[in-house]
Design a protein around this motif. Structure first.
Motif, mmCIF file in Angstrom:
data_model
loop_
_atom_site.group_PDB
_atom_site.id
_atom_site.type_symbol
_atom_site.label_atom_id
_atom_site.label_comp_id
_atom_site.label_asym_id
_atom_site.label_seq_id
_atom_site.Cartn_x
_atom_site.Cartn_y
_atom_site.Cartn_z
ATOM 1 N N HIS A 1 1.703 14.016 -0.755
ATOM 2 C CA HIS A 1 0.280 13.797 -0.996
ATOM 3 C C HIS A 1 -0.427 13.390 0.289
ATOM 4 C CE1 HIS A 1 -3.354 12.364 -2.927
ATOM 5 N NE2 HIS A 1 -3.099 11.117 -2.623
ATOM 6 N N THR A 2 0.212 12.521 1.068
ATOM 7 C CA THR A 2 -0.283 12.115 2.389
ATOM 8 C C THR A 2 0.862 12.218 3.387
ATOM 9 O OG1 THR A 2 0.240 9.759 2.133
ATOM 10 C CG2 THR A 2 -1.912 10.498 1.303
ATOM 11 N N GLU A 3 0.639 11.668 4.590
ATOM 12 C CA GLU A 3 1.660 11.754 5.639
ATOM 13 C C GLU A 3 2.907 10.936 5.318
ATOM 14 O OE1 GLU A 3 -2.446 11.402 7.667
ATOM 15 O OE2 GLU A 3 -1.410 10.525 5.956
ATOM 16 N N THR B 1 1.585 5.380 6.812
ATOM 17 C CA THR B 1 0.389 4.891 6.120
ATOM 18 C C THR B 1 -0.401 3.943 6.997
ATOM 19 O OG1 THR B 1 1.241 5.207 3.887
ATOM 20 C CG2 THR B 1 -0.379 3.454 4.184
ATOM 21 N N ARG B 2 0.282 3.074 7.721
ATOM 22 C CA ARG B 2 -0.447 2.160 8.600
ATOM 23 C C ARG B 2 -1.208 2.922 9.683
ATOM 24 N NH1 ARG B 2 -0.932 -1.299 12.831
ATOM 25 N NH2 ARG B 2 -1.397 -3.472 12.267
ATOM 26 N N ASN C 1 0.866 -1.186 0.000
ATOM 27 C CA ASN C 1 0.000 0.000 0.000
ATOM 28 C C ASN C 1 0.898 1.230 0.000
ATOM 29 O OD1 ASN C 1 -2.226 -1.533 2.429
ATOM 30 N ND2 ASN C 1 -2.298 -1.680 0.216
ATOM 31 N N THR C 2 0.901 2.007 -1.099
ATOM 32 C CA THR C 2 1.812 3.157 -1.161
ATOM 33 C C THR C 2 1.346 4.312 -0.284
ATOM 34 O OG1 THR C 2 0.712 4.103 -3.111
ATOM 35 C CG2 THR C 2 2.568 2.592 -3.503
ATOM 36 N N HIS C 3 0.018 4.424 -0.082
ATOM 37 C CA HIS C 3 -0.486 5.505 0.767
ATOM 38 C C HIS C 3 -1.914 5.183 1.190
ATOM 39 C CE1 HIS C 3 -1.807 6.629 -3.271
ATOM 40 N NE2 HIS C 3 -2.707 7.459 -2.738
ATOM 41 N N ALA C 4 -2.391 5.913 2.190
ATOM 42 C CA ALA C 4 -3.642 5.553 2.874
ATOM 43 C C ALA C 4 -4.859 6.233 2.266
ATOM 44 C CB ALA C 4 -3.534 5.902 4.358
ATOM 45 N N MET D 1 -4.237 4.596 8.137
ATOM 46 C CA MET D 1 -5.304 3.631 7.859
ATOM 47 C C MET D 1 -6.058 3.275 9.136
ATOM 48 S SD MET D 1 -3.486 1.165 5.006
ATOM 49 C CE MET D 1 -4.868 0.016 4.932
ATOM 50 N N GLN D 2 -5.340 3.125 10.229
ATOM 51 C CA GLN D 2 -5.997 2.858 11.515
ATOM 52 C C GLN D 2 -6.944 3.993 11.889
ATOM 53 O OE1 GLN D 2 -2.309 2.139 13.788
ATOM 54 N NE2 GLN D 2 -3.211 0.202 14.452
ATOM 55 N N GLN D 3 -6.513 5.204 11.627
ATOM 56 C CA GLN D 3 -7.287 6.379 12.036
ATOM 57 C C GLN D 3 -8.456 6.690 11.102
ATOM 58 O OE1 GLN D 3 -4.213 9.345 12.070
ATOM 59 N NE2 GLN D 3 -3.178 8.491 13.865
#
Length: 337
Positions: free
Chosen positions: A198-200, A140-141, A109-112, A144-146
């Motif tokens: 793009h994401t964290e 990313t993990r 998974n490259t990003h969430a 995804m949890q959040q």
């Protein structure tokens, strides 16, 4: 001999790994009943399933707006960004078993974002049996949890309940660090960087031999980038580093290919140009005394025909304003980039 058959034979001879879908690597799969995936060859052992459309999620495309890719060697496969749903992931998994005679051993998974990761659920049984790992950056993990509960609900509302039937949240089982190598038979992918753009924590993978770059959500073209959880300046800095690699092919939110050797894939510049124009327009608006909520000042006519312009560009202006305002206030004028 038909043109379609010729293309198939060229792909078989030049790229390897693709076999007639008669018998699966997984005997539980009936290859005659499988809905074949239109894989396109990227490089030897590397294949891409292009998106149904380079646009917004809708019931018509069932959320398939981003490419999925697979690296195949020695009867094993690594999937990068498996897609938006359980059904999508099952089709991808069955296709790999039948068309490549390979078992999926890793999912990255490259990003969430939901369109990339919700197909993880199609591999949950292999994960539970210890036959597969799902890999991502630690950022990313955590994201995804959040967020995945809300993201799944949002994706379902846009793509439709039928498209998302059976889809559950399956988190990465192992986190990756910069410098790690993912080896699939004779092929190797380097974890080149983890970028807050793009994401964290956008994961960047690099195959130097074939100059193929996996950039996840860092690279767009023809569709307005989504500046949500990341950083505008972080994203621009990441793109400079990616440009320096001179990749021949980039797999991001689009599949982008260099026009000739020695040139970079054009989607890198397309993304950089939009973000640079966004940054300049926001700083100019600050100099002119505009307010962030009055986004009429922020029109970028060159990008009006990009997908998602009306949905995302106004949000991007406000998000960029929040990030750049402290910089502008400290310097007292619009800084150059």
């Amino acid at each position: 001999m038909s043109a379609v058959l010729i293309r198939w034979l060229v792909a078989l001879l030049c790229f390897g790994g693709f076999v007639a879908p008669s018998q699966a690597a997984d005997p539980s799969i009936d290859c005659q009943a499988v809905d074949a995936v239109p894989w396109q060859p990227v490089a030897p052992g590397i294949w891409v399933w292009p998106a149904a459309e380079n646009g917004e999620v809708s019931p018509a495309n069932a959320g398939h707006v981003l490419p999925a890719s697979v690296v195949v060697s020695g009867g094993e496969a690594l999937v990068i960004d498996p897609g938006p749903s359980h059904r999508h992931g099952l089709r991808l998994r069955a296709s790999i078993a039948c068309q490549f005679k390979a078992r999926v051993r890793w999912v990255v998974n490259t990003h969430a974002h939901a369109e990339n990761v919700m197909a993880n659920s199609a591999f949950a049984d292999l994960l539970e049996a210890g036959e597969l790992e799902i890999l991502a950056s630690a950022a990313t993990r955590r994201a995804m949890q959040q967020r995945c509960t809300d993201c799944l609900a949002s994706l379902t509302s846009r793509a439709g309940t039928a498209a998302l039937a059976g889809t559950g949240i399956v988190l990465p089982s192992r986190t990756l660090a910069v410098g790690e190598r993912l080896r699939v038979g004779l092929l190797s992918l380097l974890v080149k960087s983890i970028e807050p753009g793009h994401t964290e924590g956008d994961l960047v993978l690099w195959n130097a031999r074939h100059r193929v770059l996996w950039a996840g959500g860092l690279v767009y073209d023809g569709r307005v980038p989504e500046l949500a959880q990341g950083s505008l300046d972080g994203w621009l800095a990441a793109l400079e580093r990616l440009q320096a690699l001179r990749p021949q092919q980039v797999l991001g939110t689009v599949w982008s290919r260099a026009p000739k050797a020695g040139k970079a894939a054009p989607a890198l510049a397309a993304t950089q140009n939009y973000l640079t124009a966004l940054r300049a327009r926001v700083l100019q608006a600050m100099d002119q005394g505009h307010q962030p909520q009055e986004t009429a000042w922020g029109e970028l006519p060159a990008y009006r025909d990009w997908a998602g312009y009306s949905e995302r560009h106004g949000f991007n202006l406000q998000r960029a304003w929040r990030e750049l305002e402290p910089v502008w206030m400290e310097q007292g004028t619009a800084p150059t980039k």
